[in-house]
Enzyme design. Structure first.
Site, PDB file in Angstrom:
ATOM      1  N   ASN A  98     -17.695  -4.154  25.752  1.00 43.78           N
ATOM      2  CA  ASN A  98     -16.327  -4.833  25.888  1.00 43.78           C
ATOM      3  C   ASN A  98     -17.061  -6.681  26.358  1.00 43.78           C
ATOM      4  OD1 ASN A  98     -14.628  -6.753  26.397  1.00 43.78           O
ATOM      5  ND2 ASN A  98     -13.211  -4.949  27.856  1.00 43.78           N
ATOM      6  N   HIS A 155     -10.374  -6.917  19.182  1.00 43.17           N
ATOM      7  CA  HIS A 155     -10.959  -7.171  20.502  1.00 43.17           C
ATOM      8  C   HIS A 155     -11.744  -5.862  21.035  1.00 43.17           C
ATOM      9  CE1 HIS A 155     -12.318  -7.767  24.845  1.00 43.17           C
ATOM     10  NE2 HIS A 155     -11.648  -7.531  24.976  1.00 43.17           N
ATOM     11  N   CYS A 195      -9.487 -11.917  28.518  1.00 46.04           N
ATOM     12  CA  CYS A 195      -9.958 -11.182  27.030  1.00 46.04           C
ATOM     13  C   CYS A 195      -9.677 -11.494  25.768  1.00 46.04           C
ATOM     14  CB  CYS A 195     -10.349  -9.388  26.897  1.00 46.04           C
ATOM     15  SG  CYS A 195     -11.477  -8.788  28.784  1.00 46.04           S
TER      16      CYS A 195
HETATM   17  O1  UT7 Z   1     -10.588  -6.453  27.990  1.00 48.57           O
HETATM   18  C1  UT7 Z   1      -9.377  -5.629  28.727  1.00 48.57           C
HETATM   19  C2  UT7 Z   1     -10.037  -4.083  29.713  1.00 48.57           C
HETATM   20  N1  UT7 Z   1     -10.299  -2.776  29.555  1.00 48.57           N
HETATM   21  C3  UT7 Z   1      -9.534  -2.154  28.896  1.00 48.57           C
HETATM   22  O2  UT7 Z   1      -9.873  -2.438  27.759  1.00 48.57           O
HETATM   23  C4  UT7 Z   1      -9.586  -0.656  29.378  1.00 48.57           C
HETATM   24  C5  UT7 Z   1      -8.673   0.218  28.696  1.00 48.57           C
HETATM   25  N2  UT7 Z   1      -8.450   1.627  29.148  1.00 48.57           N
HETATM   26  C6  UT7 Z   1      -9.557   2.274  28.912  1.00 48.57           C
HETATM   27  O3  UT7 Z   1     -10.466   1.785  28.516  1.00 48.57           O
HETATM   28  C7  UT7 Z   1      -9.372   3.293  29.429  1.00 48.57           C
HETATM   29  O4  UT7 Z   1      -8.011   3.590  30.510  1.00 48.57           O
HETATM   30  C8  UT7 Z   1     -10.868   3.837  30.181  1.00 48.57           C
HETATM   31  C9  UT7 Z   1     -11.926   3.865  29.291  1.00 48.57           C
HETATM   32  C10 UT7 Z   1     -10.736   2.937  31.276  1.00 48.57           C
HETATM   33  C11 UT7 Z   1     -10.787   5.178  31.099  1.00 48.57           C
HETATM   34  O5  UT7 Z   1     -10.724   6.421  29.778  1.00 48.57           O
HETATM   35  P1  UT7 Z   1      -9.626   6.965  30.230  1.00 48.57           P
HETATM   36  O6  UT7 Z   1      -9.275   8.523  29.785  1.00 48.57           O
HETATM   37  O7  UT7 Z   1      -8.267   6.280  30.546  1.00 48.57           O
HETATM   38  O8  UT7 Z   1      -9.746   7.737  31.501  1.00 48.57           O
HETATM   39  P2  UT7 Z   1      -8.925   8.373  33.488  1.00 48.57           P
HETATM   40  O9  UT7 Z   1      -8.980   6.722  33.532  1.00 48.57           O
HETATM   41  O10 UT7 Z   1      -7.820   8.880  32.338  1.00 48.57           O
HETATM   42  O11 UT7 Z   1     -10.018   9.212  33.771  1.00 48.57           O
HETATM   43  C12 UT7 Z   1     -10.276  10.801  33.309  1.00 48.57           C
HETATM   44  C13 UT7 Z   1     -11.225  11.477  34.527  1.00 48.57           C
HETATM   45  C14 UT7 Z   1     -11.164  10.645  35.651  1.00 48.57           C
HETATM   46  O12 UT7 Z   1     -11.664  11.945  36.381  1.00 48.57           O
HETATM   47  P3  UT7 Z   1     -10.093  13.268  36.979  1.00 48.57           P
HETATM   48  O13 UT7 Z   1      -9.592  11.679  37.997  1.00 48.57           O
HETATM   49  O14 UT7 Z   1      -9.351  13.116  36.025  1.00 48.57           O
HETATM   50  O15 UT7 Z   1     -10.996  13.459  37.619  1.00 48.57           O
HETATM   51  C15 UT7 Z   1     -12.227   9.570  36.025  1.00 48.57           C
HETATM   52  O16 UT7 Z   1     -12.495   9.712  37.269  1.00 48.57           O
HETATM   53  O17 UT7 Z   1     -12.499  10.724  34.087  1.00 48.57           O
HETATM   54  C16 UT7 Z   1     -13.290   9.479  35.631  1.00 48.57           C
HETATM   55  N3  UT7 Z   1     -14.088   9.089  35.361  1.00 48.57           N
HETATM   56  C17 UT7 Z   1     -15.721   8.320  34.314  1.00 48.57           C
HETATM   57  N4  UT7 Z   1     -15.957   9.837  34.334  1.00 48.57           N
HETATM   58  C18 UT7 Z   1     -17.382   9.890  33.736  1.00 48.57           C
HETATM   59  C19 UT7 Z   1     -14.436   7.470  35.287  1.00 48.57           C
HETATM   60  N5  UT7 Z   1     -14.557   6.502  34.889  1.00 48.57           N
HETATM   61  C20 UT7 Z   1     -16.303   7.428  34.855  1.00 48.57           C
HETATM   62  C21 UT7 Z   1     -17.703   7.219  33.793  1.00 48.57           C
HETATM   63  N6  UT7 Z   1     -18.462   8.426  33.951  1.00 48.57           N
HETATM   64  N7  UT7 Z   1     -17.633   6.097  33.917  1.00 48.57           N
END
Ligand code: UT7
Length: 310
Positions: free
Chosen positions: A265, A235, A112
């Site tokens: 993204n 980004h 990215c």
């Molecule tokens: O260009 C570079 C590419 N990458 C990035 O920019 C990613 C950077 N990271 C992020 O943007 C965030 O970490 C995410 C959007 C990917 C995730 O958000 P978060 O607030 O960090 O959530 P999390 O990973 O802590 O997950 C929270 C919960 C989890 O459930 P449990 O384990 O707490 O029960 C996940 O399983 O949300 C769950 N989850 C979802 N639920 C519904 C993960 N993906 C989804 C989804 N829909 N699509």
């Protein structure tokens, strides 16, 4: 003599995939995606469109906007992690299709942050008088490397392309300063096996820190202050990461580009796609100070302070 942007173009696939459509495909919700990422919809290219097709359209538009003929381009740099094939490079495919007979061509792999790497590489050739005009394209068809059964990643990404023609610009305009960086120890947090694998929380922490720090660093290098910034083009990965960068620069909301809700993204394409959006809306004007900043798998990062105008 500074290198600056002479022309810009983008290409987005027509097909819109909304969060509601994803709800029918996997265990997710519009509410979760909106609140955690800011994304509402993304564009997905069809089977008959590959990365080079998107890149080609964006490149043609950038050349027209710059009013420069393909034969005058001396180098083509394509930032992508989703090339049509491992080799030849997308840059070589574009060189042939554009008829840019004089141009050397290569792809850049910095995920990215790839578009920042491309712009800064181009700048070196221009400012040493090695090449006059360089085409830099950021393009991804991420939909082909996303696991549509993995809700952790599938909801985040979109396809698209953005391109710029870089060349010499008038005194005081163009790229004023830059920063590039990498931390290979973070390669385990975001990579492609067959599909994209990501440790979202680790990437998130890194991104929040790096986007703010790099933005401040390029301002310092250019001898400028936060108050001098007219527009921030970060980004477009996640609105919460972008907001952290904006707050670090103490900028009002209307001075940050936001397209993540419409396109998701798009990796290396997100910064040039957003630049076009803001130019078309008349929000970036000649002599505005624009800060662009990106981060990505590698881990990699890059930022540029640029005085807009030819
Ligand atoms: O260009 C570079 C590419 N990458 C990035 O920019 C990613 C950077 N990271 C992020 O943007 C965030 O970490 C995410 C959007 C990917 C995730 O958000 P978060 O607030 O960090 O959530 P999390 O990973 O802590 O997950 C929270 C919960 C989890 O459930 P449990 O384990 O707490 O029960 C996940 O399983 O949300 C769950 N989850 C979802 N639920 C519904 C993960 N993906 C989804 C989804 N829909 N699509």
């Amino acid at each position: 003599m500074n290198a600056g942007i002479l022309g810009i173009g983008r290409c987005l696939p027509e097909r819109v995939v909304t969060n509601q459509e994803l709800e029918t495909m996997m265990d997710t919700s519009d509410e979760w995606i909106r609140t955690r990422t800011g994304i509402e919809e993304r564009r997905i290219a069809g089977d008959d469109t590959d990365t080079s097709d998107l890149g080609y359209e964006a490149a043609v538009r950038a050349l027209n906007d710059a009013n420069i003929k393909p034969e005058d381009i001396e180098l083509i740099l394509v930032a992508t992690v989703t090339p049509d094939q491992p080799f030849p490079s997308v840059a070589c495919l574009l060189q042939e299709r554009l008829g840019a007979k004089k141009a050397a061509a290569m792809d850049i792999s910095a995920a990215c942050a790839g578009f920042m790497y491309g712009m800064i590489t181009a700048k070196q050739f221009i400012e040493t008088n090695s090449y006059k005009y360089v085409l830099v394209v950021g393009v991804e068809k991420l939909s082909k490397i996303v696991d549509w059964d993995d809700r952790n990643t599938a909801v985040l990404f979109g396809d698209g392309a953005g391109a710029v023609v870089l060349g010499p610009v008038s005194n005081g305009r163009g790229i004023l300063s830059f920063e590039l960086g990498a931390d290979g120890s973070g390669s385990k947090h975001l990579y492609q096996d067959e599909y994209v694998i990501m440790n979202g929380r680790e990437v998130f922490k890194f991104a929040v820190r790096q986007m703010g720090e790099s933005s401040i660093n390029v301002l310092e290098k250019a001898g400028l202050q936060k108050e001098d910034v007219d527009f921030l083009v970060p980004h477009q990965a996640n609105i919460r990461i972008m907001e952290a960068a904006r707050q670090r620069l103490e900028l009002p909301e209307e001075k940050m580009s936001k397209t993540v809700h419409k396109y998701g993204n798009t990796s290396a394409a997100s910064i040039p796609i957003s630049l076009v959006e803001e130019l078309e809306a008349g929000k970036i004007k000649d002599d505005d100070l624009v800060v662009m900043v990106g981060f990505g798998g590698g881990l990699t990062w890059g930022a540029i302070a640029l005085r807009w105008g030819r």
